[in-house]
Design a protein around this motif. Structure first.
Motif, PDB file in Angstrom:
ATOM      1  N   UNK A 359       0.767  -1.277   0.001  1.00  0.00           N
ATOM      2  CA  UNK A 359      -0.080  -0.135  -0.007  1.00  0.00           C
ATOM      3  C   UNK A 359       1.077   1.176   0.040  1.00  0.00           C
ATOM      4  N   UNK A 360       1.964   1.421   0.965  1.00  0.00           N
ATOM      5  CA  UNK A 360       2.900   2.503   0.872  1.00  0.00           C
ATOM      6  C   UNK A 360       3.456   2.768  -0.170  1.00  0.00           C
ATOM      7  N   UNK A 361       3.948   1.619  -1.009  1.00  0.00           N
ATOM      8  CA  UNK A 361       4.696   1.600  -2.034  1.00  0.00           C
ATOM      9  C   UNK A 361       3.854   2.239  -3.401  1.00  0.00           C
ATOM     10  N   UNK A 362       2.687   1.678  -3.213  1.00  0.00           N
ATOM     11  CA  UNK A 362       1.798   2.361  -4.241  1.00  0.00           C
ATOM     12  C   UNK A 362       1.639   3.729  -4.021  1.00  0.00           C
ATOM     13  N   UNK A 363       1.629   4.194  -2.636  1.00  0.00           N
ATOM     14  CA  UNK A 363       1.316   5.635  -2.571  1.00  0.00           C
ATOM     15  C   UNK A 363       2.329   6.199  -3.074  1.00  0.00           C
ATOM     16  N   UNK A 364       3.785   6.054  -2.652  1.00  0.00           N
ATOM     17  CA  UNK A 364       4.995   6.772  -3.119  1.00  0.00           C
ATOM     18  C   UNK A 364       5.038   6.748  -4.611  1.00  0.00           C
ATOM     19  N   UNK A 365       4.656   5.865  -5.176  1.00  0.00           N
ATOM     20  CA  UNK A 365       4.803   5.630  -6.780  1.00  0.00           C
ATOM     21  C   UNK A 365       3.731   6.362  -7.531  1.00  0.00           C
ATOM     22  N   UNK A 366       2.467   6.672  -6.773  1.00  0.00           N
ATOM     23  CA  UNK A 366       1.340   7.185  -7.320  1.00  0.00           C
ATOM     24  C   UNK A 366       0.773   6.193  -8.513  1.00  0.00           C
ATOM     25  N   UNK A 367       0.779   5.025  -8.169  1.00  0.00           N
ATOM     26  CA  UNK A 367       0.157   3.967  -9.055  1.00  0.00           C
ATOM     27  C   UNK A 367      -1.281   3.650  -8.309  1.00  0.00           C
ATOM     28  N   UNK A 368      -2.114   3.013  -9.231  1.00  0.00           N
ATOM     29  CA  UNK A 368      -3.354   2.615  -8.964  1.00  0.00           C
ATOM     30  C   UNK A 368      -3.161   1.288  -8.327  1.00  0.00           C
ATOM     31  N   UNK A 369      -3.226   0.837  -7.186  1.00  0.00           N
ATOM     32  CA  UNK A 369      -2.641  -0.185  -6.640  1.00  0.00           C
ATOM     33  C   UNK A 369      -1.124  -0.647  -6.843  1.00  0.00           C
ATOM     34  N   UNK A 370      -0.529  -1.633  -6.246  1.00  0.00           N
ATOM     35  CA  UNK A 370       0.473  -2.068  -6.117  1.00  0.00           C
ATOM     36  C   UNK A 370       0.975  -2.518  -7.607  1.00  0.00           C
ATOM     37  N   UNK A 371       2.280  -1.905  -8.145  1.00  0.00           N
ATOM     38  CA  UNK A 371       2.484  -2.366  -9.403  1.00  0.00           C
ATOM     39  C   UNK A 371       3.986  -2.841  -9.399  1.00  0.00           C
ATOM     40  N   UNK A 372       4.320  -4.040  -9.401  1.00  0.00           N
ATOM     41  CA  UNK A 372       5.813  -4.707  -9.157  1.00  0.00           C
ATOM     42  C   UNK A 372       6.592  -4.292 -10.108  1.00  0.00           C
ATOM     43  N   UNK A 373       6.161  -4.153 -11.426  1.00  0.00           N
ATOM     44  CA  UNK A 373       7.292  -3.517 -12.427  1.00  0.00           C
ATOM     45  C   UNK A 373       7.541  -1.978 -12.224  1.00  0.00           C
ATOM     46  N   UNK A 374       6.753  -1.008 -11.810  1.00  0.00           N
ATOM     47  CA  UNK A 374       7.159   0.044 -11.475  1.00  0.00           C
ATOM     48  C   UNK A 374       7.985   0.066 -10.166  1.00  0.00           C
ATOM     49  N   UNK A 375       7.672  -0.775  -9.142  1.00  0.00           N
ATOM     50  CA  UNK A 375       8.421  -0.781  -7.832  1.00  0.00           C
ATOM     51  C   UNK A 375       9.833  -1.164  -8.468  1.00  0.00           C
ATOM     52  N   UNK A 376      10.003  -2.091  -9.189  1.00  0.00           N
ATOM     53  CA  UNK A 376      11.491  -2.737  -9.620  1.00  0.00           C
ATOM     54  C   UNK A 376      12.161  -1.699 -10.231  1.00  0.00           C
ATOM     55  N   UNK A 377      11.749  -0.936 -11.248  1.00  0.00           N
ATOM     56  CA  UNK A 377      12.133  -0.070 -12.061  1.00  0.00           C
ATOM     57  C   UNK A 377      12.452   1.248 -11.179  1.00  0.00           C
ATOM     58  N   UNK A 378      11.577   1.801 -10.408  1.00  0.00           N
ATOM     59  CA  UNK A 378      12.073   3.132  -9.614  1.00  0.00           C
ATOM     60  C   UNK A 378      12.478   3.097  -8.427  1.00  0.00           C
ATOM     61  N   UNK A 379      12.239   1.993  -7.532  1.00  0.00           N
ATOM     62  CA  UNK A 379      12.653   1.907  -6.121  1.00  0.00           C
ATOM     63  C   UNK A 379      13.859   1.090  -6.102  1.00  0.00           C
TER      64      UNK A 379
END
Length: 444
Positions: A359-379
């Motif tokens: 939930x917090x990862x989605x919040x800081x990434x600004x995605x609608x729900x948790x996005x694994x691809x966005x997390x891997x790429x940006x965090x």
């Protein structure tokens, strides 16, 4: 009109000292060789400091490392200092002391030449920065590499001939034994631990539990560190505990890479019975192998868990270890590896529910729900500086902190958990009621 010409004297220029360093190496840690290395270092230090026009830039030396490997710490520091513009010339005894891989030698020399750094090889009397330097280097380096290959093949031949005779070559360490200059004897204290381990495996104790107990007792493997299940399994299945030895289990692939590979039929193996004192008897050893085989069979039927995007990315702010995924009471969370393996006495880290991480990862990434691809790429990683605090470090070094609040026990219960708890309560009530009815002293 007569011209008046005056001569303007040139300003005196200061001669810039050439910053000179030296590189020395020996490929064995024997006392004689280390004494030779010490002598080289002293000689180079004196030579550079006594030479007019030279400024001493240090002597870099590596012990017990071969020229075919690139992981020489001092050699890498020498290159770093050259790249930083701290050195103008490097002196070394010979090409074989510098490196025995032709390609690596030429690549390194060319890089230093492009930086304006000259390498002088004493035995060959070659300056790399000269016009003829590279041609001569290619010839000599090829010769040095072939010499290394020949020496490696001779060593392999000698070891394999020893194996054919049943001689134990290159066996230096094993928990339970003391090995000195080819003399092998049982270490009584360690042997008692080995026998204890074998009996606990036969009693079907979990390997992880045995490891935790050994670590808590500060019992370390032969090479140090912490005991793990892989090490424990390898020790318990080693035929040397029976006093026998299987020779040539592994081999070196070539003289350049020097990778140690498992022998799966590439070379002959030799089995020597009674090569040294035994620690366990055959009946115990075979019982242990049966238990280990059962454990392995159970593991084959399990699907390997998919690696989580959070793996190795969550860093404990209290001890610096990474967090690992844990499951308890039907809930999934992440906790510090140190806490899990060594307990709260070492690290009092708090478990983070996986749902909170998502939930917090989605919040800081600004995605609608948790996005694994966005997390891997940006965090890049998540730091945990304190309980209930998460610090997200982005790949562009941006930092965002978030806090989270523990859910109450009532809120954290799912419908399935509530139904299961209700069923357990009814079962306990029924058992208690039945006990009351069966009690002869009980009266309505």
């Amino acid at each position: 009109m007569q011209k008046n010409v005056k001569l303007i004297p040139r300003k005196p220029t200061l001669t810039k000292l050439k910053r000179v360093a030296a590189y020395a190496r020996v490929s064995t840690d024997k006392d004689a060789m280390l004494h030779s290395l010490s002598a080289q270092v002293s000689a180079y230090s004196a030579m550079i400091q006594q030479h007019p026009g030279w400024q001493y830039a240090g002597v870099y030396s590596d012990e017990a490392l071969t020229g075919t490997k690139d992981n020489r710490a001092a050699f890498q520091r020498l290159l770093s200092d050259c790249r930083a513009g701290l050195i103008d010339m490097v002196i070394t005894k010979s090409i074989s002391r510098f490196a025995r891989n032709t390609v690596h030698t030429l690549e390194t020399v060319r890089e230093l030449k492009a930086l304006g750094v000259d390498v002088f090889f004493e035995e060959e009397d070659i300056h790399s920065i000269s016009s003829k330097g590279e041609l001569m280097l290619t010839i000599y380096a090829s010769y040095a590499q072939e010499e290394s290959r020949s020496a490696s093949e001779n060593t392999k031949w000698r070891i394999r001939k020893s194996f054919e005779k049943g001689e134990l070559m290159n066996w230096r360490f094993m928990f339970g034994y003391t090995i000195r200059k080819g003399h092998i004897e049982v270490n009584p204290r360690e042997a008692a631990v080995v026998q204890e381990i074998m009996q606990r495996i036969i009693a079907h104790e979990p390997l992880a539990g045995i490891c935790r107990d050994l670590n808590s007792r500060n019992i370390t493997p032969a090479l140090g560190g912490k005991c793990g299940t892989v090490q424990l399994r390898a020790l318990a299945s080693n035929e040397k505990l029976l006093g026998n030895a299987l020779l040539q289990k592994r081999f070196v692939n070539n003289h350049l890479q020097k990778r140690l590979l498992n022998n799966t039929g590439e070379l002959p193996q030799y089995f020597v019975e009674g090569s040294h004192p035994a620690i366990v008897d055959e009946a115990t050893f075979h019982q242990v192998q049966e238990v280990l085989a059962q454990i392995a069979d159970k593991g084959k039927g399990r699907a390997k868990p998919r690696r989580s995007v959070f793996t190795a990315k969550i860093i404990c702010g209290k001890c610096g270890s990474t967090f690992k995924r844990v499951t308890s009471n039907h809930t999934i969370g992440w906790n510090c590896r140190t806490f899990q393996e060594r307990g709260a006495a070492i690290c009092k880290s708090k478990k983070i529910p996986e749902a909170v991480l998502q939930a917090l990862s989605a919040e800081v990434l600004g995605t609608d729900g948790f996005d694994e691809a966005a997390f891997s790429e940006r965090i890049s990683r998540i730091e945990v500086p304190a309980d209930n605090v998460l610090r997200f470090i982005f790949t562009d070094d941006q930092t965002v902190e978030r806090t989270w609040v523990d859910r109450s026990r009532r809120e954290s219960w799912t419908e399935d958990m509530k139904r299961a708890a209700s069923a357990r309560a009814k079962q306990r009530w029924g058992e208690k009621h039945a006990e009351s009815n069966d009690n002869p002293c009980h009266q309505e």
